[in-house]
Design a protein around this motif. Structure first.
Motif, PDB file in Angstrom:
ATOM      1  N   PHE A  91       0.819  -1.199   0.000  1.00 36.85           N
ATOM      2  CA  PHE A  91       0.000   0.000   0.000  1.00 36.85           C
ATOM      3  C   PHE A  91       0.854   1.252   0.000  1.00 36.85           C
ATOM      4  O   PHE A  91       1.996   1.252   0.438  1.00 36.85           O
ATOM      5  CB  PHE A  91      -0.988   0.026   1.174  1.00 36.85           C
ATOM      6  N   LYS A  92       0.240   2.282  -0.526  1.00 37.72           N
ATOM      7  CA  LYS A  92       0.867   3.596  -0.595  1.00 37.72           C
ATOM      8  C   LYS A  92       0.515   4.344   0.685  1.00 37.72           C
ATOM      9  O   LYS A  92      -0.654   4.433   1.063  1.00 37.72           O
ATOM     10  CB  LYS A  92       0.321   4.349  -1.809  1.00 37.72           C
ATOM     11  N   LYS A  93       1.527   4.857   1.347  1.00 39.01           N
ATOM     12  CA  LYS A  93       1.286   5.667   2.539  1.00 39.01           C
ATOM     13  C   LYS A  93       1.183   7.119   2.098  1.00 39.01           C
ATOM     14  O   LYS A  93       2.097   7.658   1.482  1.00 39.01           O
ATOM     15  CB  LYS A  93       2.427   5.519   3.529  1.00 39.01           C
ATOM     16  N   SER A  94       0.046   7.729   2.387  1.00 40.06           N
ATOM     17  CA  SER A  94      -0.138   9.143   2.045  1.00 40.06           C
ATOM     18  C   SER A  94      -1.275   9.717   2.875  1.00 40.06           C
ATOM     19  O   SER A  94      -2.028   8.980   3.513  1.00 40.06           O
ATOM     20  CB  SER A  94      -0.446   9.300   0.550  1.00 40.06           C
ATOM     21  N   LYS A  95      -1.417  11.019   2.824  1.00 39.43           N
ATOM     22  CA  LYS A  95      -2.503  11.678   3.536  1.00 39.43           C
ATOM     23  C   LYS A  95      -3.847  11.406   2.869  1.00 39.43           C
ATOM     24  O   LYS A  95      -4.880  11.413   3.508  1.00 39.43           O
ATOM     25  CB  LYS A  95      -2.260  13.190   3.599  1.00 39.43           C
ATOM     26  N   GLU A  96      -3.831  11.169   1.550  1.00 36.88           N
ATOM     27  CA  GLU A  96      -5.066  10.955   0.796  1.00 36.88           C
ATOM     28  C   GLU A  96      -5.617   9.539   0.984  1.00 36.88           C
ATOM     29  O   GLU A  96      -6.807   9.310   0.866  1.00 36.88           O
ATOM     30  CB  GLU A  96      -4.847  11.190  -0.702  1.00 36.88           C
ATOM     31  N   ILE A  97      -4.744   8.577   1.229  1.00 40.09           N
ATOM     32  CA  ILE A  97      -5.164   7.183   1.333  1.00 40.09           C
ATOM     33  C   ILE A  97      -4.970   6.688   2.755  1.00 40.09           C
ATOM     34  O   ILE A  97      -3.882   6.751   3.297  1.00 40.09           O
ATOM     35  CB  ILE A  97      -4.368   6.287   0.358  1.00 40.09           C
ATOM     36  N   ARG A  98      -6.039   6.201   3.358  1.00 38.05           N
ATOM     37  CA  ARG A  98      -5.976   5.588   4.665  1.00 38.05           C
ATOM     38  C   ARG A  98      -6.567   4.191   4.525  1.00 38.05           C
ATOM     39  O   ARG A  98      -7.772   4.031   4.376  1.00 38.05           O
ATOM     40  CB  ARG A  98      -6.716   6.412   5.719  1.00 38.05           C
ATOM     41  N   ALA A 131     -14.865   6.752   0.397  1.00 37.36           N
ATOM     42  CA  ALA A 131     -14.481   8.069  -0.109  1.00 37.36           C
ATOM     43  C   ALA A 131     -13.683   8.826   0.935  1.00 37.36           C
ATOM     44  O   ALA A 131     -13.809   8.552   2.135  1.00 37.36           O
ATOM     45  CB  ALA A 131     -15.734   8.870  -0.470  1.00 37.36           C
ATOM     46  N   PRO A 132     -12.863   9.775   0.505  1.00 40.37           N
ATOM     47  CA  PRO A 132     -12.200  10.638   1.497  1.00 40.37           C
ATOM     48  C   PRO A 132     -13.258  11.245   2.424  1.00 40.37           C
ATOM     49  O   PRO A 132     -14.327  11.647   1.975  1.00 40.37           O
ATOM     50  CB  PRO A 132     -11.536  11.714   0.637  1.00 40.37           C
ATOM     51  N   TYR A 133     -12.974  11.265   3.715  1.00 39.37           N
ATOM     52  CA  TYR A 133     -13.959  11.721   4.688  1.00 39.37           C
ATOM     53  C   TYR A 133     -14.416  13.157   4.448  1.00 39.37           C
ATOM     54  O   TYR A 133     -15.512  13.538   4.845  1.00 39.37           O
ATOM     55  CB  TYR A 133     -13.414  11.575   6.108  1.00 39.37           C
ATOM     56  N   ALA A 134     -13.621  13.958   3.787  1.00 35.66           N
ATOM     57  CA  ALA A 134     -13.981  15.352   3.540  1.00 35.66           C
ATOM     58  C   ALA A 134     -15.066  15.499   2.464  1.00 35.66           C
ATOM     59  O   ALA A 134     -15.726  16.525   2.378  1.00 35.66           O
ATOM     60  CB  ALA A 134     -12.746  16.145   3.125  1.00 35.66           C
ATOM     61  N   ILE A 135     -15.278  14.460   1.669  1.00 35.79           N
ATOM     62  CA  ILE A 135     -16.276  14.520   0.589  1.00 35.79           C
ATOM     63  C   ILE A 135     -17.675  14.404   1.178  1.00 35.79           C
ATOM     64  O   ILE A 135     -17.933  13.593   2.062  1.00 35.79           O
ATOM     65  CB  ILE A 135     -16.030  13.388  -0.438  1.00 35.79           C
ATOM     66  N   ALA A 179     -29.666  -4.889  -3.758  1.00 34.95           N
ATOM     67  CA  ALA A 179     -28.231  -4.578  -3.688  1.00 34.95           C
ATOM     68  C   ALA A 179     -27.927  -3.912  -2.342  1.00 34.95           C
ATOM     69  O   ALA A 179     -28.749  -3.185  -1.791  1.00 34.95           O
ATOM     70  CB  ALA A 179     -27.821  -3.668  -4.836  1.00 34.95           C
ATOM     71  N   ILE A 180     -26.726  -4.181  -1.845  1.00 39.49           N
ATOM     72  CA  ILE A 180     -26.302  -3.608  -0.570  1.00 39.49           C
ATOM     73  C   ILE A 180     -25.172  -2.618  -0.813  1.00 39.49           C
ATOM     74  O   ILE A 180     -24.241  -2.896  -1.571  1.00 39.49           O
ATOM     75  CB  ILE A 180     -25.842  -4.705   0.408  1.00 39.49           C
ATOM     76  N   VAL A 181     -25.258  -1.471  -0.155  1.00 37.46           N
ATOM     77  CA  VAL A 181     -24.221  -0.449  -0.213  1.00 37.46           C
ATOM     78  C   VAL A 181     -23.656  -0.295   1.190  1.00 37.46           C
ATOM     79  O   VAL A 181     -24.411  -0.186   2.155  1.00 37.46           O
ATOM     80  CB  VAL A 181     -24.793   0.913  -0.679  1.00 37.46           C
ATOM     81  N   CYS A 182     -22.339  -0.297   1.287  1.00 37.04           N
ATOM     82  CA  CYS A 182     -21.691  -0.015   2.568  1.00 37.04           C
ATOM     83  C   CYS A 182     -20.809   1.202   2.369  1.00 37.04           C
ATOM     84  O   CYS A 182     -19.972   1.232   1.463  1.00 37.04           O
ATOM     85  CB  CYS A 182     -20.859  -1.192   3.053  1.00 37.04           C
ATOM     86  N   ILE A 183     -21.008   2.194   3.197  1.00 38.27           N
ATOM     87  CA  ILE A 183     -20.232   3.418   3.120  1.00 38.27           C
ATOM     88  C   ILE A 183     -19.384   3.551   4.370  1.00 38.27           C
ATOM     89  O   ILE A 183     -19.910   3.604   5.486  1.00 38.27           O
ATOM     90  CB  ILE A 183     -21.146   4.651   2.960  1.00 38.27           C
ATOM     91  N   GLU A 184     -18.067   3.567   4.156  1.00 36.19           N
ATOM     92  CA  GLU A 184     -17.130   3.810   5.255  1.00 36.19           C
ATOM     93  C   GLU A 184     -16.972   5.320   5.366  1.00 36.19           C
ATOM     94  O   GLU A 184     -16.634   5.987   4.392  1.00 36.19           O
ATOM     95  CB  GLU A 184     -15.786   3.143   4.970  1.00 36.19           C
ATOM     96  N   SER A 185     -17.208   5.834   6.551  1.00 37.46           N
ATOM     97  CA  SER A 185     -17.212   7.283   6.742  1.00 37.46           C
ATOM     98  C   SER A 185     -16.779   7.599   8.171  1.00 37.46           C
ATOM     99  O   SER A 185     -16.503   6.702   8.958  1.00 37.46           O
ATOM    100  CB  SER A 185     -18.633   7.805   6.480  1.00 37.46           C
TER     101      SER A 185
END
Length: 168
Positions: free
Chosen positions: A15-22, A117-121, A138-144
């Motif tokens: 994985f890429k370590k960055s501020k954009e990707i957690r 999605a990025p939490y800021a969106i 269909a099932i949607v799961c949103i990580e927020s």
């Protein structure tokens, strides 16, 4: 990070370590897959804002028929799929913004959609748009970082500042 279960169990993921990707925490990933375990086998799974591809790869490992990865940067998704030698018939990668992807008719085939999605969106707009396009059941799961208030939310799980919102 490692694959938790299935065909690729315990295999390492880059994985890429960055501020954009957690990367999604292992406990969050395990909880999500425990929740959908009864429908993952043979499903069409969409991993929006896929980042490093961890969620979609776990879905493939656990028996999803096909995973659609969507992210603006597909470098680590491709690298992880190559390292695991995943059958190319098991996935498609769309290197594009997830919002633009939602304008395509492809999402209508989804059985399961995971959105990290990025939490800021502002995620509420995605929810309304997405639920109109998905097939029944269909099932949607949103990580927020917050609970989503919507009439179609059927389950919420919280892990510190991470919340999994399940909608149908």
């Amino acid at each position: 990070m490692r694959v938790i279960a299935g065909v690729y169990k315990n295999r390492p993921l880059e994985f890429k370590k960055s501020k954009e990707i957690r990367p999604t925490k292992q406990i969050v990933k395990k909880s999500f897959f425990d929740t959908i375990s009864h429908i993952i086998d043979g499903s069409i799974f969409f991993d929006l804002f896929a980042g490093n591809g961890f969620i979609g790869i776990e879905a493939i490992s656990r028996g999803a028929k096909k995973v659609i990865f969507v992210d603006k940067d597909d470098t680590f998704i491709k690298r992880n799929l190559q390292n695991l030698m995943v059958d190319p018939e098991k996935f498609e990668i769309y290197r594009m913004d997830a919002f633009n992807f939602l304008d395509l008719d492809t999402i209508e085939h989804a059985d399961i959609v995971y959105i990290d999605a990025p939490y800021a969106i502002k995620i509420d707009d995605i929810v309304v748009f997405l639920l109109k396009k998905l097939k029944k059941g269909a099932i949607v799961c949103i990580e927020s970082d917050k609970m989503i208030e919507h009439e179609r939310v059927f389950k919420i799980k919280q892990f510190g500042n991470t919340v999994l919102n399940y909608l149908r």
